[in-house]
Design a protein around this motif. Structure first.
Motif, short mmCIF file in Angstrom:
data_model
loop_
_atom_site.label_atom_id
_atom_site.label_comp_id
_atom_site.label_asym_id
_atom_site.label_seq_id
_atom_site.Cartn_x
_atom_site.Cartn_y
_atom_site.Cartn_z
N LEU A 101 -40.32 -19.77 -27.26
CA LEU A 101 -39.23 -20.33 -26.44
C LEU A 101 -38.91 -19.48 -25.22
O LEU A 101 -38.05 -19.85 -24.42
N GLY A 102 -39.59 -18.36 -25.08
CA GLY A 102 -39.36 -17.50 -23.91
C GLY A 102 -38.00 -16.83 -23.90
O GLY A 102 -37.51 -16.43 -22.83
N LEU A 103 -37.38 -16.64 -25.04
CA LEU A 103 -36.05 -16.05 -25.11
C LEU A 103 -36.13 -14.53 -25.10
O LEU A 103 -37.06 -13.94 -25.64
N GLU A 104 -35.12 -13.91 -24.50
CA GLU A 104 -35.08 -12.46 -24.37
C GLU A 104 -33.65 -11.95 -24.55
O GLU A 104 -32.68 -12.70 -24.41
N VAL A 105 -33.56 -10.66 -24.84
CA VAL A 105 -32.27 -9.96 -24.82
C VAL A 105 -32.05 -9.51 -23.38
O VAL A 105 -32.71 -8.59 -22.90
N HIS A 106 -31.17 -10.18 -22.67
CA HIS A 106 -30.97 -9.89 -21.25
C HIS A 106 -29.92 -8.80 -21.02
O HIS A 106 -30.04 -8.02 -20.09
N ILE A 107 -28.89 -8.76 -21.84
CA ILE A 107 -27.78 -7.83 -21.61
C ILE A 107 -27.91 -6.64 -22.56
O ILE A 107 -27.81 -6.81 -23.79
N PRO A 108 -28.17 -5.43 -22.04
CA PRO A 108 -28.29 -4.26 -22.91
C PRO A 108 -26.99 -4.01 -23.67
O PRO A 108 -25.89 -4.38 -23.22
N LEU A 109 -27.11 -3.35 -24.81
CA LEU A 109 -25.95 -3.14 -25.66
C LEU A 109 -24.85 -2.36 -24.95
O LEU A 109 -23.66 -2.69 -25.07
N ALA A 110 -25.21 -1.31 -24.21
CA ALA A 110 -24.18 -0.52 -23.52
C ALA A 110 -23.37 -1.39 -22.57
O ALA A 110 -22.14 -1.30 -22.50
N ASP A 111 -24.04 -2.27 -21.85
CA ASP A 111 -23.37 -3.19 -20.94
C ASP A 111 -22.53 -4.19 -21.72
O ASP A 111 -21.39 -4.52 -21.35
N ALA A 112 -23.08 -4.68 -22.84
CA ALA A 112 -22.36 -5.65 -23.67
C ALA A 112 -21.05 -5.06 -24.20
O ALA A 112 -20.01 -5.73 -24.23
N ILE A 113 -21.09 -3.80 -24.62
CA ILE A 113 -19.88 -3.14 -25.13
C ILE A 113 -18.85 -3.01 -24.02
O ILE A 113 -17.66 -3.32 -24.21
N GLN A 114 -19.26 -2.58 -22.84
CA GLN A 114 -18.33 -2.41 -21.73
C GLN A 114 -17.72 -3.75 -21.31
O GLN A 114 -16.51 -3.83 -21.03
N ARG A 115 -18.53 -4.81 -21.27
CA ARG A 115 -18.01 -6.13 -20.91
C ARG A 115 -16.95 -6.59 -21.92
O ARG A 115 -15.93 -7.17 -21.55
N THR A 116 -17.23 -6.33 -23.19
CA THR A 116 -16.30 -6.77 -24.24
C THR A 116 -15.00 -5.99 -24.18
O THR A 116 -13.90 -6.56 -24.27
N LEU A 117 -15.08 -4.68 -24.02
CA LEU A 117 -13.88 -3.86 -23.92
C LEU A 117 -13.05 -4.26 -22.70
O LEU A 117 -11.82 -4.35 -22.78
N ALA A 118 -13.72 -4.51 -21.58
CA ALA A 118 -13.00 -4.89 -20.36
C ALA A 118 -12.24 -6.19 -20.58
O ALA A 118 -11.09 -6.34 -20.12
N TRP A 119 -12.83 -7.15 -21.27
CA TRP A 119 -12.14 -8.42 -21.53
C TRP A 119 -10.94 -8.20 -22.45
O TRP A 119 -9.86 -8.77 -22.22
N HIS A 120 -11.10 -7.39 -23.48
CA HIS A 120 -9.99 -7.14 -24.39
C HIS A 120 -8.86 -6.38 -23.70
O HIS A 120 -7.69 -6.54 -24.05
N LEU A 121 -9.18 -5.55 -22.73
CA LEU A 121 -8.13 -4.89 -21.96
C LEU A 121 -7.31 -5.91 -21.17
O LEU A 121 -6.11 -5.75 -20.98
N ARG A 122 -7.97 -6.97 -20.71
CA ARG A 122 -7.26 -8.07 -20.03
C ARG A 122 -6.39 -8.83 -21.01
O ARG A 122 -5.31 -9.31 -20.67
N GLU A 123 -6.88 -8.95 -22.26
CA GLU A 123 -6.19 -9.79 -23.24
C GLU A 123 -4.84 -9.21 -23.63
O GLU A 123 -3.87 -9.93 -23.84
N GLY A 124 -4.75 -7.90 -23.75
CA GLY A 124 -3.48 -7.31 -24.17
C GLY A 124 -3.68 -6.34 -25.31
O GLY A 124 -4.81 -5.88 -25.56
#
Length: 359
Positions: free
Chosen positions: A326-349
Motif C-alpha cells: 500500500l506504500g504506507l510509511e511512518v512520516h512523523i518521527p516520534l520526537a516530532d510526534a511527542i512535541q506536537r502532542t504536548l503543544a496541543w495539550h498546552l493549548r487545551e489547558g
C-alpha cells in the motif's frame, strides 16, 4: 472541558498524503462507529477538513450513544455539514435510512478505560457490535468496510521476534479473563471472514498497535500519555517497572492516512498491521518525553532493576506488508510526534491527576 480543534498542520499532513483517495469518496456517505473516541475524532476532523479544502460533497453518519456530550467538548464540530449524528448503542442500534457505501468500524479502542466495563460487557460490545455493523453493511449495500482490530490478537510477542508480522499464529490465553479484549478482536475478525464467505462482503482489517497525538487521553493506563501528563503537571516521571519493555508509537495523523488507505485500497480479509516499527524501551520513551519541553525538563526514576540476561517484552509490529502493498510509511518521527502532542495539550489547558504507568 472544551477541547480545541486538531492542529491545522496535522490536518494538512493528512490531506497531503491522502489527496489521491478523496475523489473515490466524492458524493459518498460514510458510516462511522467509535467516532467520539481517539481514532474517531481524528477521522471526523480529517473528513471535515477534506470537505472544506477540496470542495467535496462527502458526509459521515456518526453512531454515538450521547452525541451531545461529545459536541459539548468539541463545539467546533457541532453544526458541521459533513457530519450527521445517529443515536444508538453499537450492539443494537437502529439502521439509518440513507445508503452508506463505506463503513469504518472504529468502536472499542485500545486504551484502558478509567473505570473498566465488566469483561462480559466489553466482549459483547466488541463481538455483538461487530456483527451489528456487518448486518448493517449488508442492509445498506456497503461496498467497503474497515474493521479496526488490534495487535492484541497476537497475544504475547515471542521474545525472539523483533517485530510481529500478520502471519504470526500466536493468540491470547483464552482461559485468562484479562485477555477479553484480544479474544474479542479475534472473534470480530472471524465474523468478518464469515460474512465475506457467506455474503461476499468486502471487509478490510487494520490491526492497530500504539499511537500518540493530540486528543490522546492522559489519564488512562497508557504509558506515553502518563509520561506527558507528568511533564505537563511539572512532575518527574516515575516508572514502576524496570523500563525494559519495547514499544513503538505512530502519530495519529499518520494513523488516519493508514486507515483511509486500507479502507479504499487494502485487500479484503488481508490484515494489515498499523503502527510504527521503530521500537524503543519504556525507559528511553520516558527520557525522551521528559526532555521534550525546553525549560521544563523533568527527571526519570525507575523502580526496578532489570534482570541480567532477561530479554525485554515487546509490542512492536512488522509493517512490511503495509509498506510493500500500500506504500504506507511512518512520516512523523516520534520526537516530532511527542512535541506536537504536548503543544496541543498546552493549548487545551491543565493536565489531569497522575495515573499508574503501564508497560
Amino acid at each position: 472541558m472544551v477541547r480545541p480543534p486538531l492542529p491545522a498542520a496535522d490536518l494538512a499532513h493528512v490531506l497531503t498524503h491522502t489527496a489521491s483517495l478523496w475523489p473515490a469518496l466524492a458524493g459518498e456517505r460514510l458510516f462511522i462507529t467509535g467516532g467520539t473516541g481517539f481514532f474517531g475524532t481524528w477521522l471526523l476532523e480529517s473528513i471535515v477538513h477534506a470537505r472544506q479544502q477540496l470542495q467535496l460533497d462527502i458526509r459521515a453518519t456518526v453512531l454515538s450513544r450521547t452525541p451531545e456530550r461529545f459536541l459539548a467538548r468539541h463545539p467546533h464540530l457541532a453544526g458541521q455539514e459533513a457530519l450527521d449524528w445517529w443515536r444508538g448503542d453499537i450492539r443494537d442500534f437502529d439502521f439509518p435510512g440513507q445508503t452508506h457505501r463505506h463503513i469504518i468500524h472504529a468502536a472499542t479502542e485500545t486504551y484502558v478505560r478509567e473505570q473498566p466495563e465488566a469483561p462480559l460487557t466489553s466482549f459483547d460490545a466488541i463481538v455483538q457490535g461487530t456483527r451489528r455493523v456487518l448486518d448493517f453493511a449488508l442492509h445498506t449495500g456497503a461496498r467497503q468496510v474497515l474493521l479496526t482490530s488490534s495487535g492484541a490478537i497476537y497475544g504475547p510477542q515471542p521474545l525472539d521476534r523483533i517485530h510481529v508480522p500478520e502471519q504470526h499464529p500466536g493468540a491470547p490465553d483464552c482461559a485468562d479473563p484479562t485477555a477479553v479484549y484480544g479474544e474479542g478482536k479475534r472473534t470480530a475478525e472471524l465474523l468478518c471472514a464469515l460474512y465475506h464467505q457467506q455474503h461476499g462482503l468486502d471487509v478490510k482489517i487494520a490491526r492497530c498497535f500504539a499511537f500518540v497525538g493530540p486528543q490522546l487521553p492522559l489519564d488512562k493506563h497508557f504509558a506515553i500519555g502518563n509520561f506527558m501528563n507528568d511533564v505537563l503537571q511539572g512532575r518527574d516521571i516515575a516508572i514502576q517497572g524496570d523500563g525494559t519493555p519495547l514499544r513503538s508509537y505512530l502519530h495519529a495523523a499518520d494513523l488516519v492516512i493508514w486507515l483511509l488507505t486500507i479502507l479504499l485500497r487494502g485487500a479484503p480479509l488481508r490484515p494489515y498491521n498499523v503502527g510504527s516499527d521503530q521500537a524503543l524501551s519504556i525507559a528511553d520513551l520516558a527520557r525522551q518525553v521528559a526532555t521534550s519541553l525546553p525549560g521544563r525538563e523533568r527527571l526519570v526514576s525507575i523502580a526496578r532493576t532489570p534482570e541480567p540476561g532477561k530479554p525485554p517484552a515487546r509490542y512492536v509490529p512488522d509493517v512490511a506488508r503495509a509498506r510493500s502493498e500500500l506504500g504506507l510509511e511512518v512520516h512523523i518521527p516520534l520526537a516530532d510526534a511527542i512535541q506536537r502532542t504536548l503543544a496541543w495539550h498546552l493549548r487545551e489547558g491543565p493536565a489531569v491527576p497522575p495515573c499508574g504507568k503501564d508497560q
